[in-house]
Design an enzyme around this catalytic site. Structure first.
Site, PDB file in Angstrom:
ATOM      1  NE  ARG A   1       0.231   1.281   3.361  1.00  0.00           N
ATOM      2  CZ  ARG A   1       0.894   2.365   3.699  1.00  0.00           C
ATOM      3  NH1 ARG A   1       2.864   1.890   3.352  1.00  0.00           N
ATOM      4  NH2 ARG A   1       1.175   3.473   3.892  1.00  0.00           N
TER       5      ARG A   1
ATOM      6  CB  ALA B   1       0.306   7.075  -4.115  1.00  0.00           C
TER       7      ALA B   1
ATOM      8  CG  ASP C   1      -3.232   7.945  -0.753  1.00  0.00           C
ATOM      9  OD1 ASP C   1      -2.903   8.703  -0.074  1.00  0.00           O
ATOM     10  OD2 ASP C   1      -3.263   6.519  -1.619  1.00  0.00           O
TER      11      ASP C   1
ATOM     12  CG  ASN D   1      -2.651  11.534   2.869  1.00  0.00           C
ATOM     13  OD1 ASN D   1      -1.863  11.029   2.365  1.00  0.00           O
ATOM     14  ND2 ASN D   1      -1.532  12.140   3.776  1.00  0.00           N
ATOM     15  CE  LYS D   2      -5.254   5.331   5.245  1.00  0.00           C
ATOM     16  NZ  LYS D   2      -6.189   4.843   4.007  1.00  0.00           N
TER      17      LYS D   2
HETATM   18  O1  MRU Z   1      -4.288   3.037   2.471  1.00  0.00           O
HETATM   19  P1  MRU Z   1      -3.116   3.139   2.403  1.00  0.00           P
HETATM   20  O2  MRU Z   1      -2.295   2.911   3.072  1.00  0.00           O
HETATM   21  O3  MRU Z   1      -2.898   2.758   0.628  1.00  0.00           O
HETATM   22  O4  MRU Z   1      -3.014   5.381   2.449  1.00  0.00           O
HETATM   23  C1  MRU Z   1      -1.525   5.445   2.470  1.00  0.00           C
HETATM   24  C2  MRU Z   1      -1.948   6.894   2.231  1.00  0.00           C
HETATM   25  O5  MRU Z   1      -2.533   7.791   2.202  1.00  0.00           O
HETATM   26  C3  MRU Z   1      -0.017   7.322   2.278  1.00  0.00           C
HETATM   27  O6  MRU Z   1      -0.429   8.859   3.059  1.00  0.00           O
HETATM   28  C4  MRU Z   1       0.010   7.945   1.005  1.00  0.00           C
HETATM   29  O7  MRU Z   1      -0.346   6.601  -0.111  1.00  0.00           O
HETATM   30  C5  MRU Z   1       1.678   8.438   0.795  1.00  0.00           C
HETATM   31  S1  MRU Z   1       2.398   7.402   0.775  1.00  0.00           S
HETATM   32  C6  MRU Z   1       3.819   7.667   0.403  1.00  0.00           C
END
Ligand code: MRU
Length: 348
Positions: free
Chosen positions: A55, A57, A241, A251-252
């Site tokens: 996981r 991005a 993301d 983002n998350k």
């Molecule tokens: O659900 P995830 O763990 O894939 O979410 C990831 C995030 O939200 C990260 O902060 C984002 O992808 C940036 S990764 C460099």
């Protein structure tokens, strides 16, 4: 072909291409178990992305690119002349694995758009996937240098989710900035949100920081505002993301509330992304698809039901931060202060 990093950068590689398969460090079992998956088929790559074995991005994009190579191998074994049609169908399936991170579609579009020689298309596809991976490693270095340059010595930072070597090809995006700033002696304290419900912060970010010998203080997500009010935080540094053309940031889940708290307490905010995360085809955050995941991610922890029997949940796993809450957008193309549509278009 495998990729290696120097010790001064990412100290481990969660994705290792081995000519005919991808070795993937299973993030679901970290930090307690370091278990490697062997992906030999494109559908295994799609499953690994959908089920969060990989996981973050950029890491999703890189895995999808290698998945496209595996798909091409399989399709050519079945039909050497007319393989492309089935290959495109396979790429469509990979693209559906997760909706929010734009790097997934970006990597697959790039694999689709290259001109393939008739005699050895697989070698050309493999070369492109490795290039996508290597470019992310190089990009992470640039992001770390640019972002850390903004941080004054003596600063205290907070980050959210996981944006380090596990989520990218190299040292990371936001976490690459933090690791680099720590190594340069610019930071006195690094705080990380635990990041409910999947705990990317306490399981993954804390593991990465510890491995890079950066002391990490975990907080519960709900403590972020009080941390800022009571502990004099200088920076909130996160990844994304997807960044829309107007600078809105997906983002998350929990990023938006942390950004609001940062604005309220005079804390600087920095969003650190490779340019592949900037989606010029999406005008604003309202057009970014937000992934909803299972109730059980909230009602259970570690496979154990913790919520009252019968309770359901609302579980969007990303949120949108409006561009006006972002002080600095850092990409390998440069730093944009107070990003907006015009400034992003100029860099594009
Ligand atoms: O659900 P995830 O763990 O894939 O979410 C990831 C995030 O939200 C990260 O902060 C984002 O992808 C940036 S990764 C460099």
């Amino acid at each position: 072909m495998t990729q290696t990093e120097t010790a001064s950068e990412a100290l481990f590689q969660p994705m290792i291409w081995q000519q005919d398969h991808l070795q993937l460090l299973d993030q679901r079992l970290l930090p307690h178990q370091e278990h490697w998956l062997r992906l030999e088929h494109a559908d295994q790559a799609a499953t690994a992305i959908r089920d969060l074995a990989v996981r973050g991005a950029p890491a999703i994009g890189i895995t999808a690119a290698y998945g496209a190579v595996l798909a091409a191998c399989e399709c050519r074994q079945q039909d050497k002349a007319g393989w492309r049609e089935e290959w495109i169908t396979q790429l469509g399936k990979l693209a559906q694995a997760r909706p929010t991170a734009v790097n997934l579609g970006w990597a697959l579009d790039r694999m689709l758009s290259i001109e393939l020689p008739e005699d050895d298309p697989l070698a050309r596809l493999e070369q492109e996937a490795i290039a996508i991976h290597q470019e992310d490693i190089n990009c992470n270095r640039q992001l770390a240098a640019l972002g850390s340059g903004l941080i004054r010595p003596g600063s205290r930072v907070l980050t959210h989710c996981n944006t380090g070597p596990l989520a990218t090809g190299g040292i990371g995006t936001a976490l690459g900035v933090i690791i680099s700033a720590w190594q340069q002696g610019r930071l006195t304290d690094v705080f990380a949100d635990e990041t409910r419900p999947w705990l990317q912060g306490s399981r993954l970010t804390a593991w990465e920081l510890t491995r890079h010998q950066v002391p990490c203080q975990l907080i519960i997500d709900g403590a972020a505002a009080w941390l800022m009010a009571s502990q004099g935080i200088d920076w909130l540094i996160v990844g994304a993301d997807r960044v829309a053309a107007n600078g809105d940031v997906a983002n998350k889940i929990g990023t938006y509330s942390a950004m609001l708290a940062a604005r309220s307490h005079g804390v600087n905010t920095m969003v650190v992304v490779p340019w592949s995360t900037v989606d010029m085809n999406t005008t604003d955050g309202g057009n970014i698809p937000i992934e909803q995941r299972a109730d059980s991610e909230i009602t259970n922890i570690g496979g154990h039901q913790i919520a009252a029997e019968g309770a359901t949940s609302w579980n969007p796993v990303f949120d949108i931060t409006p561009a006006e809450l972002v002080d600095f957008l850092v990409t390998e193309r440069g730093i944009i202060a107070n990003p907006d549509q015009a400034k992003i278009a100029e860099l594009a």
